[in-house]
Motif scaffolding. Sequence first.
Motif, PDB file in Angstrom:
ATOM      1  N   LYS A 269      -2.644 -16.342  -8.420  1.00 57.31           N
ATOM      2  CA  LYS A 269      -1.925 -15.393  -9.315  1.00 57.31           C
ATOM      3  C   LYS A 269      -2.921 -14.473 -10.019  1.00 57.31           C
ATOM      4  CE  LYS A 269       1.656 -18.576 -10.798  1.00 57.31           C
ATOM      5  NZ  LYS A 269       0.806 -19.699 -11.154  1.00 57.31           N
ATOM      6  N   SER A 270      -4.053 -15.026 -10.414  1.00 54.66           N
ATOM      7  CA  SER A 270      -5.069 -14.218 -11.092  1.00 54.66           C
ATOM      8  C   SER A 270      -5.679 -13.210 -10.115  1.00 54.66           C
ATOM      9  CB  SER A 270      -6.146 -15.148 -11.665  1.00 54.66           C
ATOM     10  OG  SER A 270      -7.310 -14.438 -11.955  1.00 54.66           O
ATOM     11  N   THR A 271      -6.009 -13.670  -8.913  1.00 54.45           N
ATOM     12  CA  THR A 271      -6.611 -12.761  -7.925  1.00 54.45           C
ATOM     13  C   THR A 271      -5.641 -11.639  -7.567  1.00 54.45           C
ATOM     14  OG1 THR A 271      -8.017 -14.500  -7.026  1.00 54.45           O
ATOM     15  CG2 THR A 271      -7.601 -12.623  -5.590  1.00 54.45           C
ATOM     16  N   LYS A 272      -4.388 -11.996  -7.347  1.00 54.66           N
ATOM     17  CA  LYS A 272      -3.385 -10.975  -6.990  1.00 54.66           C
ATOM     18  C   LYS A 272      -3.207  -9.964  -8.113  1.00 54.66           C
ATOM     19  CE  LYS A 272       0.790 -11.549  -5.055  1.00 54.66           C
ATOM     20  NZ  LYS A 272       2.024 -12.157  -4.531  1.00 54.66           N
ATOM     21  N   MET A 278      -6.340  -3.075  -9.839  1.00 51.93           N
ATOM     22  CA  MET A 278      -7.352  -2.176  -9.251  1.00 51.93           C
ATOM     23  C   MET A 278      -6.679  -1.157  -8.336  1.00 51.93           C
ATOM     24  SD  MET A 278     -10.425  -4.673  -7.987  1.00 51.93           S
ATOM     25  CE  MET A 278     -11.152  -5.913  -9.012  1.00 51.93           C
ATOM     26  N   ILE A 279      -5.756  -1.653  -7.512  1.00 50.79           N
ATOM     27  CA  ILE A 279      -5.101  -0.784  -6.522  1.00 50.79           C
ATOM     28  C   ILE A 279      -4.219   0.258  -7.208  1.00 50.79           C
ATOM     29  CG2 ILE A 279      -3.435  -0.754  -4.594  1.00 50.79           C
ATOM     30  CD1 ILE A 279      -4.658  -3.518  -3.769  1.00 50.79           C
ATOM     31  N   VAL A 280      -3.453  -0.167  -8.220  1.00 49.68           N
ATOM     32  CA  VAL A 280      -2.591   0.780  -8.948  1.00 49.68           C
ATOM     33  C   VAL A 280      -3.436   1.915  -9.531  1.00 49.68           C
ATOM     34  CG1 VAL A 280      -1.263   1.059 -11.082  1.00 49.68           C
ATOM     35  CG2 VAL A 280      -0.718  -0.780  -9.524  1.00 49.68           C
ATOM     36  N   HIS A 281      -4.593   1.559 -10.060  1.00 58.28           N
ATOM     37  CA  HIS A 281      -5.416   2.579 -10.703  1.00 58.28           C
ATOM     38  C   HIS A 281      -6.026   3.560  -9.695  1.00 58.28           C
ATOM     39  CE1 HIS A 281      -7.875   4.447 -13.741  1.00 58.28           C
ATOM     40  NE2 HIS A 281      -8.931   4.316 -12.948  1.00 58.28           N
ATOM     41  N   HIS A 282      -6.485   3.038  -8.561  1.00 58.19           N
ATOM     42  CA  HIS A 282      -7.240   3.894  -7.631  1.00 58.19           C
ATOM     43  C   HIS A 282      -6.396   4.419  -6.473  1.00 58.19           C
ATOM     44  CE1 HIS A 282     -11.187   3.066  -9.376  1.00 58.19           C
ATOM     45  NE2 HIS A 282     -10.812   1.813  -9.504  1.00 58.19           N
ATOM     46  N   SER A 283      -5.285   3.726  -6.170  1.00 60.74           N
ATOM     47  CA  SER A 283      -4.533   4.083  -4.976  1.00 60.74           C
ATOM     48  C   SER A 283      -3.043   3.936  -5.299  1.00 60.74           C
ATOM     49  CB  SER A 283      -5.022   3.155  -3.838  1.00 60.74           C
ATOM     50  OG  SER A 283      -4.164   3.137  -2.771  1.00 60.74           O
ATOM     51  N   SER A 284      -2.321   3.116  -4.552  1.00 58.72           N
ATOM     52  CA  SER A 284      -0.903   2.912  -4.858  1.00 58.72           C
ATOM     53  C   SER A 284      -0.439   1.600  -4.243  1.00 58.72           C
ATOM     54  CB  SER A 284      -0.091   4.061  -4.265  1.00 58.72           C
ATOM     55  OG  SER A 284       1.259   3.686  -4.228  1.00 58.72           O
ATOM     56  N   GLU A 286       2.418   1.273  -3.183  1.00 61.44           N
ATOM     57  CA  GLU A 286       3.395   1.678  -2.155  1.00 61.44           C
ATOM     58  C   GLU A 286       2.741   1.806  -0.778  1.00 61.44           C
ATOM     59  OE1 GLU A 286       6.591   1.975  -2.984  1.00 61.44           O
ATOM     60  OE2 GLU A 286       5.956   1.423  -5.004  1.00 61.44           O
ATOM     61  N   LEU A 287       1.408   1.902  -0.774  1.00 62.18           N
ATOM     62  CA  LEU A 287       0.707   2.041   0.517  1.00 62.18           C
ATOM     63  C   LEU A 287       0.586   0.654   1.171  1.00 62.18           C
ATOM     64  CD1 LEU A 287      -1.960   4.679  -0.553  1.00 62.18           C
ATOM     65  CD2 LEU A 287       0.040   5.024   0.920  1.00 62.18           C
ATOM     66  N   PRO A 288       0.300   0.615   2.491  1.00 67.43           N
ATOM     67  CA  PRO A 288       0.317  -0.686   3.196  1.00 67.43           C
ATOM     68  C   PRO A 288      -0.558  -1.758   2.560  1.00 67.43           C
ATOM     69  CG  PRO A 288       0.174   1.115   4.761  1.00 67.43           C
ATOM     70  CD  PRO A 288       0.082   1.738   3.401  1.00 67.43           C
ATOM     71  N   GLU A 289      -1.746  -1.386   2.082  1.00 66.85           N
ATOM     72  CA  GLU A 289      -2.620  -2.414   1.500  1.00 66.85           C
ATOM     73  C   GLU A 289      -1.965  -3.040   0.256  1.00 66.85           C
ATOM     74  OE1 GLU A 289      -6.116  -1.065  -0.501  1.00 66.85           O
ATOM     75  OE2 GLU A 289      -7.118  -3.003  -0.270  1.00 66.85           O
ATOM     76  N   GLY A 290      -1.419  -2.169  -0.599  1.00 67.38           N
ATOM     77  CA  GLY A 290      -0.781  -2.661  -1.821  1.00 67.38           C
ATOM     78  C   GLY A 290       0.395  -3.566  -1.484  1.00 67.38           C
ATOM     79  N   LYS A 291       1.200  -3.139  -0.529  1.00 62.70           N
ATOM     80  CA  LYS A 291       2.372  -3.947  -0.148  1.00 62.70           C
ATOM     81  C   LYS A 291       1.923  -5.306   0.389  1.00 62.70           C
ATOM     82  CE  LYS A 291       5.688  -0.330   0.912  1.00 62.70           C
ATOM     83  NZ  LYS A 291       6.280   0.473   1.960  1.00 62.70           N
ATOM     84  N   MET A 306      -7.790  -8.026   3.071  1.00 66.47           N
ATOM     85  CA  MET A 306      -9.078  -7.351   2.845  1.00 66.47           C
ATOM     86  C   MET A 306      -9.775  -7.049   4.166  1.00 66.47           C
ATOM     87  SD  MET A 306      -9.593  -6.659  -0.218  1.00 66.47           S
ATOM     88  CE  MET A 306      -7.881  -6.600  -0.689  1.00 66.47           C
ATOM     89  N   LEU A 307      -9.686  -8.024   5.080  1.00 65.63           N
ATOM     90  CA  LEU A 307     -10.322  -7.831   6.387  1.00 65.63           C
ATOM     91  C   LEU A 307      -9.761  -6.586   7.060  1.00 65.63           C
ATOM     92  CD1 LEU A 307     -12.307  -9.315   8.260  1.00 65.63           C
ATOM     93  CD2 LEU A 307     -10.331 -10.346   9.361  1.00 65.63           C
ATOM     94  N   ILE A 308      -8.460  -6.476   7.050  1.00 63.36           N
ATOM     95  CA  ILE A 308      -7.815  -5.343   7.717  1.00 63.36           C
ATOM     96  C   ILE A 308      -8.081  -4.033   6.978  1.00 63.36           C
ATOM     97  CG2 ILE A 308      -5.563  -4.355   8.392  1.00 63.36           C
ATOM     98  CD1 ILE A 308      -6.111  -6.874   9.925  1.00 63.36           C
ATOM     99  N   TYR A 309      -7.807  -4.019   5.658  1.00 64.71           N
ATOM    100  CA  TYR A 309      -7.766  -2.737   4.947  1.00 64.71           C
ATOM    101  C   TYR A 309      -9.098  -2.329   4.327  1.00 64.71           C
ATOM    102  CZ  TYR A 309      -2.786  -3.050   5.619  1.00 64.71           C
ATOM    103  OH  TYR A 309      -1.552  -3.146   6.184  1.00 64.71           O
ATOM    104  N   THR A 310      -9.971  -3.261   4.080  1.00 60.75           N
ATOM    105  CA  THR A 310     -11.229  -2.876   3.425  1.00 60.75           C
ATOM    106  C   THR A 310     -12.405  -2.951   4.392  1.00 60.75           C
ATOM    107  OG1 THR A 310     -10.401  -3.621   1.321  1.00 60.75           O
ATOM    108  CG2 THR A 310     -12.766  -3.384   1.479  1.00 60.75           C
ATOM    109  N   PHE A 311     -12.479  -4.053   5.148  1.00 56.60           N
ATOM    110  CA  PHE A 311     -13.687  -4.236   5.951  1.00 56.60           C
ATOM    111  C   PHE A 311     -13.581  -3.572   7.323  1.00 56.60           C
ATOM    112  CE2 PHE A 311     -13.848  -8.183   3.164  1.00 56.60           C
ATOM    113  CZ  PHE A 311     -14.678  -7.565   2.241  1.00 56.60           C
ATOM    114  N   LEU A 312     -12.370  -3.513   7.907  1.00 50.03           N
ATOM    115  CA  LEU A 312     -12.259  -2.949   9.259  1.00 50.03           C
ATOM    116  C   LEU A 312     -12.003  -1.444   9.239  1.00 50.03           C
ATOM    117  CD1 LEU A 312     -10.260  -5.625  11.313  1.00 50.03           C
ATOM    118  CD2 LEU A 312     -12.720  -5.310  11.104  1.00 50.03           C
ATOM    119  N   LEU A 313     -11.294  -0.960   8.199  1.00 44.98           N
ATOM    120  CA  LEU A 313     -10.948   0.471   8.210  1.00 44.98           C
ATOM    121  C   LEU A 313     -12.113   1.323   7.716  1.00 44.98           C
ATOM    122  CD1 LEU A 313      -7.247   0.470   6.956  1.00 44.98           C
ATOM    123  CD2 LEU A 313      -8.104   0.514   9.277  1.00 44.98           C
TER     124      LEU A 313
END
Length: 313
Positions: A269-272, A278-284, A286-291, A306-313
């Motif tokens: 719960k804390s990590t989420k 962080m995501i709300v502030h910098h991105s959204s 509503e985007l796939p990573e946030g969802k 994270m693997l998909i959206y941060t490390f691979l993209l």
Amino acid sequence: MEYRNKLVLAPMVRVGTLPFRLLAAEYGADITYGEEIIDHKLLKCERRVNDVIGSIDVVEKGTENVVFRTCHQESSRVVFQMGTSNAVRALTAAQIVCKDVAAVDINMGCPKSFSVSGGMGAALLTKPELIRDILTTLKRNLDTPITCKIRLLQSSHDTVELARRIEKTGVSAVAIHARKVADRPRDPAKWSEIADVVTALSIPVIANGDIFEHEDFERIKAATGASAVMVARGALWNASVFSPKGKRPWEVVKGEYVRKSILWDNDIKSTKHTLKEMIVHHSSLELPEGKAVIKSETLADIAYVMLIYTFLL
Ligand code: FNR
């Protein structure tokens, strides 16, 4: 505890757990506050050494529910922040954690109704006798440094008077969030009212409010004369704000936070919650990573996101 020229990670509920504190420290925070934990909750807990990950856990008795996790790497800089409205309860609760932390802080600024209705947080600001009782009881009975975090009162004169009374209890420092109880986070912090307290006190004052860039550390110190500077949202949005080398891209910081969350088996719960902020502030969201973060139920799910959206993209 030394407070001169220190950069401080502010207490933040659901954010200031072990991985976030270690992350802030890695980037340059000298003192790191944990999230506020209420004395009632702590009183149901016991201390356990966790040999598997090398942490010290404060766990709700009869359960595996970790209420506070720390480790020896942070023992000289972690501050345990407590919510309380009673000196005896505060002392009994503090005794469970005080050997494992560098200081114990009492929250006297939280304006949320659950705090105030229980006589805690900002409710204490109007009860100087109770403040004195709590702080002197802790001071008299514990070897650990005691501090408190307050907000501004209606007038600068009132804030200075309260701070003087707090100083007399023998606390090691006082942190001041430069907003009044009724102020919203978007209202500008009133640094000049911190300066009035600094002039009146001999103990270190920790200045807090609207520090978002590394340059702001020097600006607020010059404006207030405070010994130390405390950052909440600026650190939540990018913990590398503490780095003298300048901020790292937030995606890098986010990845590092997730890595530490996994290493220290953080509460999901804390990590989420922290990631979502962080995501709300910098991105959204509503985007796939946030969802995908919203849908995550375990740290393994978060690692996959994270693997998909941060490390691979
Ligand atoms: C807070 N704040 C806060 N204060 C406190 O004394 N104990 C706490 O547990 C919390 N929790 C918390 C959570 C989150 C997500 C935020 C953003 C804030 C208040 C915080 O420590 C600080 O005083 C204010 O946010 C003002 O500092 P900034 O944000 O202007 O740097």
